[in-house]
Design an enzyme around this catalytic site. Structure first.
Site, short mmCIF file in Angstrom:
data_model
loop_
_atom_site.label_atom_id
_atom_site.label_comp_id
_atom_site.label_asym_id
_atom_site.label_seq_id
_atom_site.Cartn_x
_atom_site.Cartn_y
_atom_site.Cartn_z
N ASN A 140 -5.55 -73.60 -48.94
CA ASN A 140 -6.39 -72.28 -48.94
C ASN A 140 -6.28 -72.37 -47.08
O ASN A 140 -5.66 -71.11 -46.79
CB ASN A 140 -7.80 -72.77 -49.00
CG ASN A 140 -8.75 -71.45 -48.56
OD1 ASN A 140 -8.49 -70.74 -48.16
ND2 ASN A 140 -9.81 -72.11 -48.35
N ASP A 242 -5.04 -67.51 -48.73
CA ASP A 242 -5.05 -68.91 -50.01
C ASP A 242 -4.51 -68.23 -51.19
O ASP A 242 -5.53 -67.45 -52.11
CB ASP A 242 -6.55 -67.95 -49.63
CG ASP A 242 -7.42 -69.24 -51.33
OD1 ASP A 242 -6.59 -70.39 -51.80
OD2 ASP A 242 -8.22 -68.56 -51.30
N HIS A 474 -4.20 -67.87 -40.96
CA HIS A 474 -5.89 -69.19 -40.84
C HIS A 474 -5.67 -70.06 -40.67
O HIS A 474 -6.39 -70.94 -40.17
CB HIS A 474 -6.02 -69.08 -42.30
CG HIS A 474 -8.06 -68.92 -42.65
ND1 HIS A 474 -7.99 -69.26 -43.93
CD2 HIS A 474 -8.63 -69.87 -41.78
CE1 HIS A 474 -9.82 -69.17 -43.70
NE2 HIS A 474 -9.99 -69.86 -42.57
N GLU A 585 -14.93 -59.73 -48.91
CA GLU A 585 -15.10 -60.54 -49.94
C GLU A 585 -16.21 -60.54 -49.76
O GLU A 585 -16.84 -60.49 -49.01
CB GLU A 585 -14.52 -61.66 -49.63
CG GLU A 585 -12.60 -60.77 -49.26
CD GLU A 585 -12.18 -62.11 -48.99
OE1 GLU A 585 -12.77 -63.64 -48.64
OE2 GLU A 585 -10.95 -62.51 -48.66
N TYR A 586 -17.44 -60.40 -51.20
CA TYR A 586 -17.97 -61.50 -51.20
C TYR A 586 -18.56 -61.61 -53.09
O TYR A 586 -17.52 -61.76 -53.24
CB TYR A 586 -19.17 -60.02 -51.50
CG TYR A 586 -19.67 -59.10 -51.98
CD1 TYR A 586 -20.65 -59.69 -52.86
CD2 TYR A 586 -18.16 -58.61 -53.04
CE1 TYR A 586 -20.77 -58.64 -54.25
CE2 TYR A 586 -18.70 -57.35 -53.56
CZ TYR A 586 -19.45 -57.06 -54.43
OH TYR A 586 -20.47 -57.04 -55.41
N HIS A 588 -18.11 -64.63 -54.20
CA HIS A 588 -17.46 -65.93 -54.43
C HIS A 588 -17.32 -66.31 -56.01
O HIS A 588 -18.29 -67.22 -56.24
CB HIS A 588 -17.07 -67.12 -53.84
CG HIS A 588 -16.31 -67.54 -53.13
ND1 HIS A 588 -16.12 -69.31 -53.72
CD2 HIS A 588 -15.31 -67.26 -52.57
CE1 HIS A 588 -14.75 -68.97 -53.46
NE2 HIS A 588 -13.54 -68.46 -52.72
N ASN A 645 -3.34 -79.63 -50.48
CA ASN A 645 -3.62 -79.20 -51.39
C ASN A 645 -4.76 -79.18 -51.25
O ASN A 645 -5.32 -80.26 -50.21
CB ASN A 645 -3.77 -79.91 -52.77
CG ASN A 645 -3.72 -81.40 -53.04
OD1 ASN A 645 -5.51 -80.63 -53.72
ND2 ASN A 645 -2.83 -82.19 -53.07
N PHE A 649 -9.70 -74.90 -55.22
CA PHE A 649 -10.18 -73.45 -54.48
C PHE A 649 -9.25 -72.53 -54.45
O PHE A 649 -9.82 -70.97 -54.92
CB PHE A 649 -10.01 -73.36 -52.98
CG PHE A 649 -10.87 -73.14 -52.70
CD1 PHE A 649 -12.36 -73.07 -52.91
CD2 PHE A 649 -10.96 -72.05 -51.48
CE1 PHE A 649 -13.41 -72.55 -51.61
CE2 PHE A 649 -11.76 -71.48 -50.93
CZ PHE A 649 -13.36 -71.88 -50.66
N TRP A 1068 -18.41 -72.94 -49.93
CA TRP A 1068 -18.84 -73.46 -48.93
C TRP A 1068 -19.58 -73.78 -48.60
O TRP A 1068 -19.79 -74.84 -47.13
CB TRP A 1068 -17.45 -73.47 -48.47
CG TRP A 1068 -17.25 -71.94 -47.49
CD1 TRP A 1068 -17.66 -71.58 -46.76
CD2 TRP A 1068 -17.12 -71.07 -48.06
NE1 TRP A 1068 -18.05 -69.87 -46.02
CE2 TRP A 1068 -16.90 -69.96 -47.63
CE3 TRP A 1068 -15.92 -70.36 -49.10
CZ2 TRP A 1068 -17.20 -68.54 -47.47
CZ3 TRP A 1068 -15.57 -69.56 -49.47
CH2 TRP A 1068 -16.29 -68.53 -48.59
#
Length: 1108
Positions: A140, A242, A474, A585-586, A588, A645, A649, A1068
């Site tokens: 990710n 990701d 990232h 993004e929302y 999840h 890894n 996710f 998370w």
């Protein structure tokens, strides 16, 4: 140049590793441009689009997700170049050799004399990891190699490809271009042993001219194309998205044949009148005549023309005769119209009464650009679909054609469980029709430009799009000693090249309403430079970038990710913020998730400045992997031995890898539905939230149900409702009123459904686009439920620790007074309940439960030892025995397993349970729960019992028919539903709590002959959360893959008075909203049980306990 050729032929011999130099991103690569089709005539171009546009939802029926997809990808590659006389697909089976590192490749493998007969065959396009070479890696954030830019590991798997082709005789005299649609991550190419180019950027084309290196057209001598692909390159530092790290030539490879002077690029623009009654249309055209002797005088030898054709009119005709007659606008050369610095040609025209493009009404025109010689002959012809639409900004609004459209979106990775990153026509269409059928109107290409056909299909089917540059860094966030590339001038060219190449390829697509600078790459001067370039190049779209806090000067949209509802409302209400807020993004969607989404849409629908968002994400990125038993299963990070890894996710989708919808997609469809229905103050209001469509194409249906039984239904006659308008009427004036008035039901629900009257490109007629259930006011006073005792006599036997209560041969219950356990419950001699009825507070953790490390719900639960509770009967005794009722009282102590004797036990929860066993067969279980006040919020509060495995027919009155939970139940209507236990299981790839049904009033569990047990709410207890599964809670917690689950000997049933929500704002951190938590406070509830026989039903039992 000669030195560069030498570096590419043998880069290690002179010590220069081109794949480890961020300033060396391409060599001999042609400038980026729109997708070229190389038509031979105007008629040919129109015929081509006529066929390309004849796709609909039926194509998705041929979508394949198994090994057949390998051939499917090759078939798609052939289809995409069909009817293009000057385009040849090189896709097929190529010779392939994988070296462990660049220094280990076969010497001079690119030479024509090299013998490759011992090499294996590999399909192109493909990712080599999906064919047994190397291994997929899923991460990710962290890079799968040490962070030391621009250097990559010495062990760098390197794919060597070879294939053979002829150049057709018909292409004689034309220039030959070699076009790679995408290669991961960097590559060099040779034609007949001559290096022709090098490129990076795993998601965009690389094109090289190879005219001088090919054998003559029509020659019998085969040309040899050799390609060297590096798994890792300095470009990999910009590709830390990701998703799976997969390598190879994963999109098509093409040969294009162009005349000596040809159309190399064109940019269509439209400028609508203020009232949208007309549009000034313009196309900027670039001509490549670089091989001609006199380059300065294109217009002395050629003429350039352009025209628009109304593609929508083609649907009325089966043949091609009317294609040319569909021309609606001509564009003429504007001698002085070229902007400063533009070395091309501008053609302008006007279109009266344009049909505007939107996601609701995706009307397309076909633009044709023609280059003619001095004699008027067509030399070159290019074309593409275009839409006339206006994207603009207003105060806190993004406008499409003057309307602040609401973005009901999802993020989409390119993912195929068998192919990896390779695309198939039918599979892309499957994604689109599923999105459209579930009221999704927007897609964010996360996080890179996608297959060119994807854009054509989004234009055609109608989908708003954010097109995102292939930039994500990232992993740099984890390091303090390495600067972000956006702050480094040495990375500026590489970052800007990716942005520029995306815009230049995709600039003519109507579906794109915003460009994105990438994802999770910090913020700095290189972003500012890229934003400046886009704004200078294309002012017709908005700019999006979340990095740097989502509110930098480089974004026209406030675009946070996973921001909580209360915080987005705060920004929307900030008077100093003039931009719209659209969540990039929302919600999840990891495993059993997407709780709280209703709260987001209540805020979006009621707050000016909030304009929607994109759910993360569309599809579970599971890859097919062979199991030891020969079957296949969906694998995730670590399953291939990939280190590092990020486990599962990658499984964040609303659908499984084979595009089977998750239950949460029902919730998304409901909350995204364009027809909203409310019942307030005696009025039923129907709102059309479309921006361009009336309700004329819809038919409304109503259905009324009393206590789950159908009272009546019919067509609801309504006037046509204009976009952004509503229609309201007194609900008692509806056709259901007489049914309601005469019904004796305790609850009456009205469901209003809107269906399509006509078939569309994406669905058949009759498809439900909106459905809403409202509860009508109660017609009579509701009294608590009571048991009606019939004339019957109980038999109660006490033998040591065993108490047996029975009623003739109808039923008998055996209870152990030492353990408080019901050891047996039989109906008509048939075993029904084998073990129970125990208190229950634990659930198999979901992915959201696990998120947050020490702060996670699971960590807190385990720290409090809720996961290891056992229930010890402190006391159990028969309180009273009468002819028609027996009362048994039990005090359970919830203590962690492994605690010592009673004097030292750590009692976490005390539960008082009373069994009231009636001669009628009814058993009222009264529970009083007293948890310690210092416990964290509880997973559930309820009871658990094990049924005989044959009791697999489940009938319930509550929400359904699909899985639903307290914070994800808006789409689940209240009704009576029936399923078998096996079908209730939801096979999330990583098991956990699943299969629940919310707001259950009653439920029966029977065998196939109708014998079993009934359970319902009782007294003042509210509806329950119910689940039934062949898999125990401990088994759902133990297994790491659905395929590992082992069925138990019984059916485990949970009836919960309270059940914690799923959460899903992210995965998370603890994200269940307070209203859906189950605090550790006292609770009291009652459940009624009774036997079910062939002659009775759940509804009969439920009605029998109502007072008259």
């Amino acid at each position: 140049m000669a030195s560069l050729i030498g570096q590419l032929v043998a880069p290690l011999e002179n010590g220069f590793k081109v794949w480890e130099d961020q300033s060396f991103i391409k060599w001999r690569k042609r400038d980026p441009h729109v997708t070229l089709h190389c038509h031979d005539s105007v008629e040919g171009s129109l015929r081509y689009w006529y066929h390309r546009n004849k796709v609909d939802h039926l194509v998705s029926n041929s979508a394949v997700w198994n090994d057949d997809a390998v051939i499917g990808a090759l078939d798609s590659a052939a289809f995409w170049v069909k009817d293009l006389p000057y385009v040849k697909s090189l896709s097929g089976y190529w010779k392939f050799f994988l070296a462990p590192r660049p220094t280990s490749i076969p010497a001079k493998f690119y030479e024509t004399t090299f013998q490759d007969s011992e090499w294996k065959n590999l399909p192109v396009p493909s990712n080599w990891q999906m064919h047994g070479y190397d291994r997929p890696i899923y991460t990710n954030v962290v890079y799968p190699f040490p962070l030391d830019p621009p250097y990559v590991p010495t062990d760098n798997p390197t794919g060597c490809y070879r294939m053979y082709f002829h150049v057709p005789k018909e292409w004689e005299g034309r220039r030959i271009l070699l076009h790679f649609e995408a290669v991961d991550s960097a590559f060099s190419a040779w034609i007949n042993g001559v290096p022709v180019g090098y490129s990076q950027d795993s998601r965009l084309p690389a094109e090289f001219e190879i005219t001088d290196y090919c054998h003559p057209c029509g020659s019998d001598i085969k040309n040899v194309l050799a390609v060297q692909v590096f798994r890792w390159s300095d470009g990999s530092y910009l590709e830390d998205q990701d998703h799976w790290w997969l390598s190879g030539i994963h999109r098509d490879v093409l040969l294009l044949a162009k005349p000596e002077a040809f159309i190399t690029d064109y940019f269509f623009k439209s400028n609508l009148a203020e009232d949208f009654s007309s549009a000034d249309v313009l196309v900027e055209v670039k001509i490549d005549n670089s091989r001609e002797t006199f380059k300065e005088s294109v217009l002395a030898n050629y003429t350039i023309e352009a025209a628009l054709y109304d593609s929508g009119s083609w649907c009325d005709h089966e043949g091609f005769a009317d294609l040319l007659s569909s021309r609606v606008a001509d564009m003429k050369l504007e001698p002085s119209g070229a902007p400063l610095g533009f070395h091309g040609y501008v053609l302008v025209g006007r279109l009266e009464s344009p049909k505007l493009w939107s996601a609701e009404q995706p009307h397309l025109y076909t633009l044709v650009v023609i280059l003619k010689d001095a004699s008027g002959n067509v030399v070159d012809c290019e074309s593409c679909p275009v839409g006339i639409r206006q994207v603009s900004k207003a105060h806190k609004q993004l406008l499409v054609n003057g309307h602040a459209v609401i973005i009901r979106g999802v993020n989409r990775h390119e993912h195929h469980p068998r192919l990896g990153k390779t695309s198939i026509e039918s599979c892309m269409i499957k994604d689109l029709i599923l999105m459209k059928q579930n009221n999704i109107n927007a897609v964010r290409n996360s996080h890179y430009p996608q297959h060119p056909r994807w854009y054509e299909l989004c234009d055609l089917f109608g989908m708003y799009m954010i097109d995102e540059a292939n930039i994500e860094t990232h992993g740099f966030d984890l390091s303090r000693h390495v600067k972000h590339p956006t702050l480094e001038p040495s990375w500026a060219a590489a970052m800007m090249d990716r942005v520029i190449s995306m815009v230049e390829r995709d600039k003519n697509h109507a579906s794109i309403i915003s460009w994105s600078l990438g994802n999770e790459s910090g913020y700095g001067p290189n972003h500012a430079a890229s934003a400046g370039w886009i704004r200078g190049r294309d002012s017709s779209r908005l700019l999006h970038y979340e990095g740097g806090g989502s509110r930098t000067p480089s974004t026209d949209i406030v675009c946070p990710m996973y921001m909580r509802v209360w915080d987005i409302v705060k920004i929307a209400n900030d008077p100093t913020e003039t931009r719209p807020l659209i969540l990039c993004e929302y919600s999840h969607a990891m495993g059993n998730s997407n709780g709280n989404i209703r709260e987001y849409w209540e805020a979006i629908d009621s707050t000016f400045g909030l304009q929607g968002g994109f759910i993360w994400d569309w599809v579970d990125q599971g890859l097919l992997k062979d199991s030891a038993d020969g079957t296949k299963h969906w694998a995730y990070g670590g399953d291939f031995g990939d280190i590092p890894n990020d486990l599962n996710f990658c499984l964040n989708g609303l659908i499984w890898p084979d595009r089977t919808p998750h239950p949460a997609l029902h919730e998304v469809k409901h909350l995204y539905q364009p027809i909203k229905i409310t019942l307030q103050e005696g009025k039923l209001e129907i709102s059309n939230t479309h921006f361009f469509e009336t309700t004329q194409g819809l038919e409304f249906y109503w259905a009324a149900h009393g206590d789950g039984c159908k009272l009546g239904s019919g067509i609801l006659s309504l006037p046509s409702i204009e976009p952004q308008s509503n229609f309201a009427f007194e609900w008692q004036s509806g056709p259901w009123n007489s049914l309601w008035a005469s019904s004796l039901a305790e609850e009456v629900f009205l469901t209003v459904t809107a269906k399509l009257l006509h078939s569309t490109r994406w669905v058949e007629a009759g498809h439900i686009i909106s459905s809403t259930q409202v509860q009508l006011p109660s017609r009579r006073e509701i009294f608590p439920h009571v048991i009606k005792i019939k004339n019957a006599t109980l038999v109660c036997e006490i033998l040591g620790d065993t108490t047996r209560v029975s009623q003739r041969n109808l039923w008998d219950i055996t209870l152990n007074t030492k353990t408080g356990r019901v050891e047996s419950w039989k109906v008509e001699g048939i075993p029904v309940l084998n073990d129970g009825i125990y208190p229950s507070f634990w659930r198999a953790p979901t992915d959201n439960d696990k998120g947050g490390e020490a702060a996670s719900y699971v960590s807190k639960w385990k720290a409090a030892q809720i996961d290891s509770l056992q229930y010890v009967a402190e006391s159990c005794s028969v309180q009273s025995m009468e002819d028609d009722i027996v009362k048994i009282a039990i005090v359970f102590l919830g203590v962690p397993k492994g605690d010592g004797d009673s004097s030292s036990r750590n009692v976490l929860i005390k539960i008082d349970v009373t069994y009231n066993i009636y001669a009628s067969g009814d058993v009222i279980v009264e529970c009083k729960v007293k948890p310690n006040s210092d416990l964290p919020p509880l997973p559930r509060v309820g009871v658990k019992f094990d049924l005989e495995k044959s009791m697999d027919q489940v009938n319930w009155y509550g929400r359904g028919p699909f899985e639903c939970y307290p914070d994800r139940k808006a789409a689940a209507n209240v009704g009576v539903y029936e399923q078998n236990v096996g079908d209730m299981h939801v096979p999330y790839i990583v098991p956990g709590e699943c299969s629940g049904r919310a707001d259950v009033r009653w439920v029966t569990f029977t065998n196939k002959t109708g014998v079993g047990i009934y359970a319902s709410i009782y007294g003042s207890s509210p509806p329950m959360q119910m689940s039934a599964s062949y898999y125990t809670t401990s088994e759902l917690e133990r297994a790491t893959h659905n395929k590992e689950l082992i069925k138990g000997d019984n059916i485990e049933v949970h009836l919960d008075h309270k059940h914690m929500g799923l959460g899903g704002d992210d995965s998370w951190s603890p994200s269940v909203h307070n209203r859906y938590l189950v605090p550790a406070v006292p609770y009291a509830f009652s459940i009624r049980f009774c036997p079910v026989t062939r002659a009775t039903s759940g509804h009969d039992h439920y009605k029998s306990q109502l007072q008259d």
